[in-house]
Design a protein around this motif. Sequence first.
Motif, short mmCIF file in Angstrom:
data_model
loop_
_atom_site.label_atom_id
_atom_site.label_comp_id
_atom_site.label_asym_id
_atom_site.label_seq_id
_atom_site.Cartn_x
_atom_site.Cartn_y
_atom_site.Cartn_z
N ALA A 47 0.68 -1.27 -0.08
CA ALA A 47 -0.01 -0.10 -0.04
C ALA A 47 0.94 1.25 -0.03
CB ALA A 47 -0.80 -0.04 1.24
N LEU A 48 0.41 2.46 -0.72
CA LEU A 48 0.88 3.67 -0.78
C LEU A 48 0.06 4.45 -0.29
CD1 LEU A 48 3.00 3.58 -4.09
CD2 LEU A 48 4.05 3.50 -1.82
N ARG A 49 0.58 5.68 0.56
CA ARG A 49 -0.20 6.64 0.82
C ARG A 49 0.39 7.82 0.66
NH1 ARG A 49 -4.62 7.64 4.40
NH2 ARG A 49 -4.67 5.41 4.99
N ALA A 50 -0.46 9.00 0.00
CA ALA A 50 0.17 10.19 -0.26
C ALA A 50 -0.31 11.16 0.83
CB ALA A 50 -0.56 10.72 -1.58
N GLU A 51 0.51 11.79 1.59
CA GLU A 51 0.10 12.64 2.95
C GLU A 51 0.58 13.99 2.69
OE1 GLU A 51 0.25 9.14 6.42
OE2 GLU A 51 2.20 9.60 5.44
#
Length: 214
Positions: free
Chosen positions: A163-167
């Motif tokens: 999973a990737l999360r842009a924050e």
Amino acid sequence: LDGKPVAALPGVGTATARTLCEYGLDTLGRVAAAPLSTLQRLVGARTGRELHEKAQGVDRGRVVPNGVSRSLAADRPFDRDELDPDRHRRALLSAAGDLGARLRAVDKVCRTLTLTVRYADRSATTRSRTLKEPTAHSAALTRTAYDLYEALGLQRARVRSIALRAESLTSAEHASHQLTFDPVDEKVRRIEEVADRARAKFGPRAVMPGSLAA
């Protein structure tokens, strides 16, 4: 949503995800099933209660019409525990392309990218990196995702999902872009613009996520 990694839950940052995963609470389902007292002991009274409620679908936050989340996530589960690093990288490519397209669609850029790798034994590793400049450029997100993955030094790891999360999202209008004078980079950006127009006109399946970020 029970099988989603805990990092996909709004409000769960890198440190919180690492703490929960250390105690086997690596999915939304496990967090939802955990006693409230356990969560509060691990992450504090207020945070524990919020995580317990959100994992069960309860969010007491105020609804803002047309509001944009402070983060966006893209999860890529595998049909079976995956050993092949090439398939891991293809999942990263797809997730980064998806995030880039979604960021551009809402005129946002991200300052931080977080990678969560969940393994066959239900443990997980979470790593974050602050980008050199805020971006919604799929190629830049992909390069950072690859760097995060390579830094893990996985050796024949049985991976269940990536999973990737842009924050730390901010308005693209106020973000600066360092000119590179790289014709390849500029060409890719122009292709992205065309692909975004195709998505807007024909829907998200008009262009496969990640196909332009290689």
